[in-house]
Design a protein around this motif. Structure first.
Motif, PDB file in Angstrom:
ATOM      1  N   GLY A  82      35.903  11.622  23.904  1.00 32.68           N
ATOM      2  CA  GLY A  82      35.567  10.567  22.960  1.00 32.68           C
ATOM      3  C   GLY A  82      34.174  10.008  23.192  1.00 32.68           C
ATOM      4  N   ALA A  83      33.592   9.466  22.128  1.00 39.51           N
ATOM      5  CA  ALA A  83      32.292   8.796  22.186  1.00 39.51           C
ATOM      6  C   ALA A  83      32.322   7.616  21.233  1.00 39.51           C
ATOM      7  CB  ALA A  83      31.169   9.775  21.836  1.00 39.51           C
ATOM      8  N   SER A  94      26.544  11.077  19.123  1.00 37.95           N
ATOM      9  CA  SER A  94      27.155  11.806  20.243  1.00 37.95           C
ATOM     10  C   SER A  94      28.500  12.386  19.856  1.00 37.95           C
ATOM     11  CB  SER A  94      27.319  10.878  21.448  1.00 37.95           C
ATOM     12  OG  SER A  94      26.074  10.521  21.997  1.00 37.95           O
ATOM     13  N   LEU A  95      29.303  11.599  19.141  1.00 39.17           N
ATOM     14  CA  LEU A  95      30.627  12.081  18.729  1.00 39.17           C
ATOM     15  C   LEU A  95      30.498  13.223  17.727  1.00 39.17           C
ATOM     16  CD1 LEU A  95      33.640  11.771  19.031  1.00 39.17           C
ATOM     17  CD2 LEU A  95      33.600   9.957  17.299  1.00 39.17           C
ATOM     18  N   LYS A  96      29.550  13.112  16.819  1.00 36.54           N
ATOM     19  CA  LYS A  96      29.344  14.163  15.821  1.00 36.54           C
ATOM     20  C   LYS A  96      29.000  15.500  16.469  1.00 36.54           C
ATOM     21  CE  LYS A  96      27.800  11.652  11.684  1.00 36.54           C
ATOM     22  NZ  LYS A  96      26.648  11.442  10.767  1.00 36.54           N
ATOM     23  N   ILE A  97      28.043  15.471  17.388  1.00 36.30           N
ATOM     24  CA  ILE A  97      27.594  16.756  17.955  1.00 36.30           C
ATOM     25  C   ILE A  97      28.670  17.367  18.853  1.00 36.30           C
ATOM     26  CG2 ILE A  97      25.148  16.226  17.738  1.00 36.30           C
ATOM     27  CD1 ILE A  97      26.268  16.225  21.186  1.00 36.30           C
ATOM     28  N   ARG A  98      29.535  16.554  19.431  1.00 37.64           N
ATOM     29  CA  ARG A  98      30.642  17.101  20.221  1.00 37.64           C
ATOM     30  C   ARG A  98      31.649  17.801  19.305  1.00 37.64           C
ATOM     31  NH1 ARG A  98      31.741  12.129  24.604  1.00 37.64           N
ATOM     32  NH2 ARG A  98      29.535  11.909  25.216  1.00 37.64           N
ATOM     33  N   ALA A 202      27.244  19.798  24.446  1.00 39.10           N
ATOM     34  CA  ALA A 202      26.909  19.585  23.042  1.00 39.10           C
ATOM     35  C   ALA A 202      25.479  19.056  23.024  1.00 39.10           C
ATOM     36  CB  ALA A 202      27.871  18.592  22.406  1.00 39.10           C
ATOM     37  N   GLU A 203      24.548  19.909  22.646  1.00 39.55           N
ATOM     38  CA  GLU A 203      23.135  19.556  22.730  1.00 39.55           C
ATOM     39  C   GLU A 203      22.763  18.543  21.653  1.00 39.55           C
ATOM     40  OE1 GLU A 203      21.587  20.488  25.222  1.00 39.55           O
ATOM     41  OE2 GLU A 203      22.692  22.220  25.954  1.00 39.55           O
ATOM     42  N   MET A 204      21.961  17.555  22.046  1.00 38.41           N
ATOM     43  CA  MET A 204      21.495  16.557  21.093  1.00 38.41           C
ATOM     44  C   MET A 204      20.063  16.176  21.431  1.00 38.41           C
ATOM     45  SD  MET A 204      23.168  12.839  20.119  1.00 38.41           S
ATOM     46  CE  MET A 204      22.833  12.077  21.704  1.00 38.41           C
ATOM     47  N   SER A 205      19.181  16.281  20.458  1.00 39.03           N
ATOM     48  CA  SER A 205      17.797  15.899  20.687  1.00 39.03           C
ATOM     49  C   SER A 205      17.687  14.381  20.686  1.00 39.03           C
ATOM     50  CB  SER A 205      16.889  16.490  19.598  1.00 39.03           C
ATOM     51  OG  SER A 205      17.278  16.023  18.326  1.00 39.03           O
ATOM     52  N   MET A 206      16.925  13.843  21.627  1.00 37.57           N
ATOM     53  CA  MET A 206      16.738  12.398  21.717  1.00 37.57           C
ATOM     54  C   MET A 206      15.398  12.107  22.354  1.00 37.57           C
ATOM     55  SD  MET A 206      19.332  11.405  24.870  1.00 37.57           S
ATOM     56  CE  MET A 206      20.754  12.185  24.134  1.00 37.57           C
ATOM     57  N   SER A 207      14.909  10.907  22.181  1.00 35.91           N
ATOM     58  CA  SER A 207      13.638  10.503  22.779  1.00 35.91           C
ATOM     59  C   SER A 207      13.778  10.459  24.301  1.00 35.91           C
ATOM     60  CB  SER A 207      13.216   9.136  22.253  1.00 35.91           C
ATOM     61  OG  SER A 207      14.130   8.135  22.682  1.00 35.91           O
TER      62      SER A 207
END
Length: 230
Positions: A82-83, A94-98, A202-207
């Motif tokens: 969960g996120a 975060s929840l979406k990319i998981r 689950a990769e997520m681009s972030m600053s």
């Protein structure tokens, strides 16, 4: 007893003895040079804490992307941890990319079922239910989607995998999906709960600021787990 248990017992006794010796030494020092010892003890404690945090921060830098290439086909289930849920019961990034990663693994036959996890805050749907609503738009057989909406932390979700999910499956092939910075702590918890799990990021681009924030937070959480198992 096995040699492993004997060694653990010996080291435990030695550690307790060392604590007693250190406590007596500090007490004697306090009697003689109270101010100097307090300052020195405080400084040394801060240095030790910073060293421990530095080690934990380095540990969470591990990249688990390569592990996906070695993932076997037809694992029994992929567990989406969960996120956060945003206002109006919208899934956070975060929840979406998981969920996206779980769908990808499902469609590529890496997993047979998707297990969504996560409870809720007052006045909103659970993380698992929000994830389920988001997942409906994809080409997934909803009969292959499981929902758990009681857990409120990573530790509780790993406990759920250990005590409920693994016992109900004929296969022990379980994939856990979360952000890369989160997986090091999950790996440690998996060892603590003695469960075999495959970790998929689950990769997520972030600053870089957000990346630093999440890694610092995760390093602190990992230290708390190492010391207090929470």
């Amino acid at each position: 007893q096995s040699i492993k248990r004997v060694l653990i017992a010996v080291f435990y006794v030695l550690s307790q003895f060392s604590l007693i010796v250190i406590t007596v030494y500090i007490w004697l020092e306090l009697i003689k040079h109270k101010t100097a010892v307090i300052i020195r003890t405080t400084i040394n404690s801060i240095i030790v804490i910073l060293m421990l945090f530095g080690f934990s921060f380095i540990y969470v830098q591990k990249n688990y992307s390569e592990d996906v290439k070695n993932l076997k086909d037809n694992n029994e289930v992929g567990v989406v941890l969960g996120a956060a849920v945003w206002s109006n019961n919208k899934p956070s990034s975060s929840l979406k990319i998981r969920v996206d990663k779980a769908v990808q693994l499902y469609n590529s036959k890496k997993i047979r079922k998707i297990q969504l996890t996560g409870g809720n805050a007052p006045g909103e749907l659970s993380e698992a239910e929000v994830a389920f609503n988001y997942l409906k738009q994809f080409n997934v057989n909803l009969n292959d989607v499981l929902i758990e909406n009681k857990t409120a932390s990573t530790a509780e979700q790993l406990s759920f995998i250990k005590n409920e999910l693994s016992n109900s499956l004929s296969s022990k092939n379980i994939v856990v999906i979360s952000n890369n910075y989160h997986l090091s702590r999950i790996h440690q918890m998996g060892k603590f709960y003695d469960i075999e799990i495959n970790l998929v990021p689950a990769e997520m681009s972030m600053s870089w600021q957000n990346s630093l924030y999440y890694k610092v937070r995760e390093a602190i959480a990992l230290l708390l787990f190492w010391f207090f198992a929470i």
